[in-house]
Design an enzyme around this catalytic site. Structure first.
Site, PDB file in Angstrom:
ATOM      1  N   HIS A   1      -8.255   5.474  11.779  1.00 60.13           N
ATOM      2  CA  HIS A   1      -9.437   6.058  11.141  1.00 60.13           C
ATOM      3  C   HIS A   1     -10.545   5.011  11.145  1.00 60.13           C
ATOM      4  CE1 HIS A   1     -11.708   8.781   8.682  1.00 60.13           C
ATOM      5  NE2 HIS A   1     -11.810   7.888   7.695  1.00 60.13           N
TER       6      HIS A   1
ATOM      7  N   CYS B   1     -14.105  14.234   6.448  1.00 61.57           N
ATOM      8  CA  CYS B   1     -13.986  13.421   7.659  1.00 61.57           C
ATOM      9  C   CYS B   1     -12.763  13.760   8.508  1.00 61.57           C
ATOM     10  CB  CYS B   1     -13.941  11.935   7.303  1.00 61.57           C
ATOM     11  SG  CYS B   1     -15.186  11.429   6.119  1.00 61.57           S
TER      12      CYS B   1
END
Length: 903
Positions: A212, A76
Site C-alpha cells: 500500500h 483507498c
C-alpha cells in the site's frame, strides 16, 4: 465484443467523489442552488451523470453488459475490493467475465496542496515509501480497469493472460484502533493471511509485495509489521521478498490505487522483472527490515524463477479500515499452433471513414513493428474480438510481411473497402449448370478445407455405385492422367455429377461459415443442388438422380448449341422447326439447341446479318426436342424417390418464378426439367426485386455472376459475388474463396468466425484499439447566462484602520492594481483584485479574528465569478487558480490560528 459474447459480463467499480460538478458549478451559484433544490427528481439527468452511485451501471448500459453491476466504495482500497468481489462472483458463476477497477480524477486539475507538519501529504512532492525521510504521500489522478475471467475459460478462448489471481482476503479493522483513519496491524495481517490461505500458497513462495506504501511515518512501519506477522505464520526466512510501491511513481491514486498496484505487478510478472521503488535511500528507523522477510527493491532487477511459479501479493488499505490483499501468480505458458491456411482476412471497421483510415494506419504501424506476429492470431483477434461498424475494410494476406506491404501500396486486389448500412442482408445461392465443369475445380480447397473435402468424399462415395468409378480420379487426377481426365470431364454422365458434388460441397462450406441462404436458384442441373439443400430430396437420392440424368442424356444422339445475342422474341422467328431456344440467360442473350447441321446453318444466317453468336462447347442439344426420349425414363426413376416441399424458397428456372410445393414434389417436373427451356434471366429478374439481396454464385466458374450483373433490373449497388475463380485460374480457388468470404462481411453478412477456427487453437493478441474521435464537452464551454445582478460596490483595502474609498466611490488607482491575462489581456474582476491585495496587508489581530469561511456575499463576489460570453477558457482557468490560492490562504491562516492563537 459484448454483442457476440455468449456469457454474462459484470462490472465492479468505484470512483472518487465527483469534484468535476463542484468545480464547474462553483462559478454558477444560481445554477448550483437550482441543482441542489431539485435533486432526486428535478435534475435527474444531472444527478445520473455525476453521482458516483451510477458508475458501474452506466458502464453496463453503454457497453450492453448483462452481468452484475456493482458500485463499490471503501475509500483507498475500493478498486482492489472491487477486483476481489469480481473474483468471488466469477467463482460463483454470477458472471463469465468482469470489468473491475476504479477511478480518481479531481478538479480543478491545475492545483497544488498545502503541507502541514505531521499531516498526510509530503512536504516535497515525493512519496518516499519506507524511507527515513518519508513525511507523507502525494495524491495523483488515474483510472485503472482489468478484465477478469476464470482461468480455464481464458485458456480455452486463447486469451492473452497477464497473471492469475490465486486468492484474496478482505476485512475491516473495526473499532479497536486509535482513530477512524488509523491503520491496524492485526486487521492488515489477517487480510494478508486470509489471501494466502485462499490461494493455498506458502508465504516463502511469494517473492514480491506491491505494498500500500503511502510513505507516511506511521503507515509504513505498521504495514511492514502486518506483512511480517502474516508471513511468519508459514515461514521464518528473512529478506527473500522484494517490496515496493507504485505510489512512488504516480502518487496515491486513492480509489484507483489498488488496481494500479495490480497492473504494475502483473506487468512485472509478464516481463519477469521487478521495477524499482523510487526515492528510497535510508530505511525508516521504525522498520526492522533485517529481521523481516522483506527488502526494498531500489533498481530494476530480474525476477528469477523458483521452485514454484513467480508469485506476488498486492495490498490496498482504505481509510476507515477496509483492508484488501490479493495473491497473484505468473500466467501459465500459452501454446499455439502454426496455421496451415495460406490466406487470412484482416477485418477493420469503424463508425466513420476517418476513424477507419486511422485504424488502418495503426494496424500498418503495428505490422511494421511486429514483423514476426502470427497473422492467423492477428486475423482471429480482429474477427472475434471487434464489434462491426458500417465503414469496413478487408485486407487479404498470407504473412505479416505481405499484409504490411499490401497496406504500403494499398493494392486493390487485396484491400477492399465498403460503407454498408445493411445488417444481415438476405443471401441467395446461385448454382451453375453443365458447361462450368473443368479438371481440378476446387482442388486446393479440397486439400486445405476439411469441410469441403469431407463433403466431396461423401458425394464421391455415394456416386461410385452409379458411376462405376471414383469421381475423384477424374476431378483431381494424377499428372500422368491429366489429358484423359480433361476429355472425360466433359462427358455429360461425368460433368453433371461433378458439378453437383463441387457445388454442394461449396454450399456446405458456406453454411458452416454461417452463410445461410434465404433463397436459391439453379441453372439446369444446378437446381438439383438447390432442391437437395432445401430437403426436397436427400443427398443420396439427389446424387442418384443426377447420375441417372447424366447417363440418360449421354446416351442420346449428339447435337449442338449456339449462343445468340438476341432477345427471345427477336430470335424465335429466325428458328427452323428443328431448333429450339434452350436457355434464356439474359434479356438479350439466348442459346439455341438442335441438330448440328441446323445449328451451323443458323450461325451462317446470323453472321450474315451481323448478329453476334458463337458455338458452345457441348456434346448434345440440351433442353430441346432431342432430349425428349429421356423424359419418360427419368420420370420413372424420379417416382422412386421420396420428395417433400422445399424448406428454403427456390426460384424455378423452368417457370422463371418461385417453385411451388406441388411442382417440387412432382417427379414429372424434374423429368421435364431436362427438356424445357432454362429461364434463368426471368429467375434473376425475380431476385432483383430486393436491392439488399446478396447474390452468391456457389459452384465452379463465374458465369452466373456475370449474367446476373448484366441483367437490366439489377441495381448498381447490388452485391454479386462468385465463390470460385474463372476456370483458367482454378489453382486460386482458396484465395478466391477467402476474398469472397471477406466481401460478404463487407456487405453486412454475418459470418460465424468462431466456426472458422473450430479445429484450430488460436490466441488473442493485444492489437491497436479503436481510434476514438474525441470531442471536448467541458462545462466552461457552456454559454451560461446568469440572472441579472446589480453591480457590486467597490471595496478597497484598509490601511491603518482607514478606508480609502467609501459610499461606492471609485477606489484609489494604487489600491486596485490591474491583473491581466497575458494571453488575451482580460481584466480580472475588482473583487479579485481587492481581496488578493487586502488579506496580506491586514493587521495580525484582524487576521486572527477572520472567520473560517468567507461571508456569503463576499464569497459570491470572489469565488463564483459568472462565465459570460466574452470570457475565454484561459480566463476561466486563471479564475480557478486564484480561487484555489484563496482557499489555500484560508487554510494557512487556520493552521496558524490553531498553533499560535493561545500564545
Amino acid at each position: 465484443d459484448p454483442e457476440s459474447y455468449a456469457g454474462a459480463i459484470g462490472v465492479y467499480a468505484g470512483c472518487y467523489m465527483d469534484s468535476y460538478i463542484l468545480s464547474s458549478l462553483a462559478s454558477h451559484p444560481e445554477f448550483l442552488a437550482s441543482l441542489a433544490n431539485t435533486f432526486h427528481g428535478g435534475s435527474l439527468q444531472t444527478e445520473l451523470g455525476n453521482d458516483k452511485d451510477y458508475l458501474a451501471t452506466r458502464v453496463s448500459f453503454k457497453l450492453n453488459l448483462r452481468g452484475p453491476s456493482m458500485t463499490i466504495q471503501t475509500a483507498c482500497s475500493t478498486s482492489l475490493v472491487a477486483i476481489a468481489q469480481a473474483c468471488q462472483n466469477l467463482q460463483g458463476f454470477q458472471c463469465d467475465m468482469a470489468l473491475a477497477g476504479g477511478a480518481t480524477i479531481k478538479f480543478p486539475q491545475n492545483r497544488g496542496y498545502l503541507y502541514e507538519e505531521d499531516g498526510m501529504v509530503a512536504p516535497d512532492g515525493r512519496c518516499r515509501t519506507f524511507d527515513a525521510q518519508a513525511r507523507g504521500t502525494v495524491f495523483g489522478d488515474g483510472v485503472g480497469v482489468v478484465l477478469l475471467k476464470r482461468l480455464e475459460d481464458a485458456l480455452a478462448d486463447g486469451d492473452a493472460i497477464y497473471a492469475v489471481i490465486k486468492g484474496w482476503g478482505l476485512n475491516n479493522d473495526g473499532g479497536a484502533k486509535v482513530g477512524y483513519t488509523a491503520p491496524s496491524v492485526d486487521g492488515q495481517a489477517e487480510a494478508i493471511a486470509l489471501a494466502q490461505a485462499v490461494a493455498a500458497v506458502e508465504a516463502d513462495s511469494i517473492t514480491y509485495i506491491e505494498a500500500h506504501g503511502t510513505g507516511t511515518p506511521l503507515g509504513d512501519p505498521i504495514e511492514i509489521d502486518a506483512l511480517t506477522k502474516a508471513f511468519r505464520q508459514t515461514t521464518d526466512k528473512k529478506q527473500f521478498c522484494a517490496i515496493g510501491s507504485v505510489k512512488t511513481n504516480i502518487g496515491h491514486l486513492d480509489i484507483a490505487a489498488g488496481v494500479a498496484g495490480l497492473i504494475k505487478t502483473t506487468l512485472a510478472l509478464q516481463h519477469k522483472q521487478i521495477p524499482p521503488s523510487l526515492h528510497f535511500e535510508t530505511p525508516n528507523p521504525n522498520i526492522d527490515f533485517a529481521n523481516s522477510p522483506f527488502y526494498v527493491n531500489t533498481k530494476l532487477t530480474a525476477w528469477p524463477a523458483g521452485a514454484t511459479p513467480r508469485r506476488a501479493g498486492i495490498s490496498s488499505f482504505g481509510v476507515g479500515g477496509t483492508n484488501a490483499h490479493v495473491v497473484v501468480e505468473e500466467a501459465p505458458p500459452l501454446t499455439g499452433a502454426a496455421s496451415e491456411r495460406a490466406h487470412h482476412l484482416l477485418l477493420l471497421s469503424a463508425k466513420s471513414a476517418a476513424a477507419l483510415d486511422a485504424m488502418t494506419a495503426n494496424l500498418h504501424r503495428y505490422l511494421q513493428t511486429q514483423p514476426n506476429v502470427d497473422l492467423a492470431d492477428l486475423a482471429y483477434t480482429l474477427q472475434i474480438g471487434r464489434r462491426t461498424f458500417p465503414h469496413r475494410r478487408l485486407i487479404v494476406a498470407g504473412r505479416a510481411a505481405d499484409a504490411a506491404q499490401t497496406l504500403d501500396t494499398f493494392d486493390s486486389k487485396c484491400v477492399f473497402t465498403r460503407h454498408t448500412t445493411q445488417t444481415e442482408p438476405p443471401v441467395v445461392f446461385m448454382f451453375p449448370g453443365q458447361g462450368a465443369q473443368h479438371v481440378n475445380m476446387g482442388r486446393d480447397l479440397y486439400e486445405q478445407e476439411a469441410i469441403f473435402r469431407t463433403t466431396m468424399d461423401q458425394c464421391c462415395e455415394l456416386l461410385q455405385p452409379h458411376l462405376g468409378f471414383d469421381l475423384r480420379e477424374v476431378l483431381y487426377p494424377a499428372p500422368e492422367n491429366l489429358t484423359r481426365a480433361q476429355t472425360e470431364i466433359n462427358q455429360t454422365l461425368i460433368a453433371q455429377p461433378a458439378i453437383f458434388a463441387v457445388s454442394y460441397a461449396l454450399a456446405q462450406l458456406w453454411i458452416a461459415r454461417g452463410v445461410q441462404p434465404q433463397a436459391m436458384i439453379g441453372h439446369s442441373v444446378g437446381e438439383f443442388v438447390a432442391a437437395c439443400l432445401a430437403n426436397v430430396f436427400s443427398l443420396a437420392d439427389a446424387l442418384m438422380l443426377v447420375a441417372e440424368r447424366g447417363r440418360l442424356m449421354q446416351a442420346l444422339p449428339g447435337g449442338s448449341m449456339l449462343a445468340v445475342r438476341l432477345a427471345e422474341a427477336e430470335l424465335r422467328p429466325l428458328l427452323s422447326a428443328e431448333l429450339e431456344i434452350a436457355t434464356i440467360n439474359g434479356p438479350t442473350l439466348c442459346a439455341v439447341a438442335g441438330p448440328t447441321p441446323a445449328i451451323a446453318q443458323l450461325q451462317t444466317q446470323l453472321e450474315a446479318r451481323d448478329i453476334v453468336c458463337r458455338p458452345l462447347y457441348t456434346s448434345h442439344a440440351f433442353h430441346s426436342a432431342m432430349m425428349e426420349p429421356a423424359v419418360a425414363p427419368f420420370a420413372q426413376i424420379a417416382q422412386m424417390v421420396a420428395m417433400q416441399a422445399p424448406q428454403i424458397p427456390i426460384v424455378s428456372t423452368v417457370s422463371g418464378a418461385w417453385l411451388e410445393d406441388d411442382e417440387a414434389t412432382n417427379p414429372l417436373y424434374w423429368a421435364e426439367h431436362l427438356r424445357k427451356t432454362v429461364r434463368f434471366a426471368d429467375g434473376v429478374g425475380v431476385l432483383a426485386d430486393d436491392a439488399s439481396t446478396v447474390l452468391l454464385e456457389v459452384g465452379p466458374g463465374q458465369t452466373l455472376g456475370t449474367l446476373a450483373r448484366q441483367h437490366p433490373n439489377m441495381r448498381a449497388e447490388q452485391v454479386i459475388l462468385s465463390t470460385s475463380p474463372h476456370a483458367q485460374q482454378s489453382g486460386a480457388s482458396v484465395e478466391q474463396y477467402w476474398q469472397t468470404l471477406g466481401r460478404l462481411w463487407l456487405a453486412g453478412v454475418q459470418i460465424d468466425w468462431r466456426a472458422l477456427y473450430a479445429d484450430e487453437r488460436r490466441r488473442r493478441l493485444h492489437l491497436p484499439t479503436y481510434p476514438f474521435e474525441r470531442k471536448r464537452y467541458w462545462f466552461d464551454q457552456v454559454q451560461f447566462k446568469p440572472p441579472h445582478q446589480p453591480e457590486p460596490k467597490a471595496v478597497t483595502a484598509e490601511k491603518g484602520g482607514t478606508t480609502s474609498a467609501a459610499n461606492g466611490a471609485a477606489p484609489a488607482q494604487d489600491a486596485q492594481p490591474s491583473y491581466r491575462n497575458g494571453a488575451n489581456g482580460h481584466h480580472l474582476s475588482a473583487s479579485y483584485q481587492v481581496i488578493t491585495n487586502d488579506w496580506p496587508r491586514r493587521p495580525l489581530s484582524m487576521a486572527m479574528d477572520m472567520p473560517t469561511a468567507l461571508p456569503q456575499q463576499e464569497a459570491a463576489q470572489t469565488m463564483n465569478h459568472p462565465v459570460g460570453p466574452s470570457d475565454s477558457i484561459e480566463t476561466n482557468t486563471l479564475h480557478r487558480i486564484v480561487q484555489q490560492q484563496l482557499i489555500l490562504m484560508q487554510q494557512q491562516l487556520q493552521v496558524w490560528r490553531s498553533k499560535h492563537l493561545d500564545s
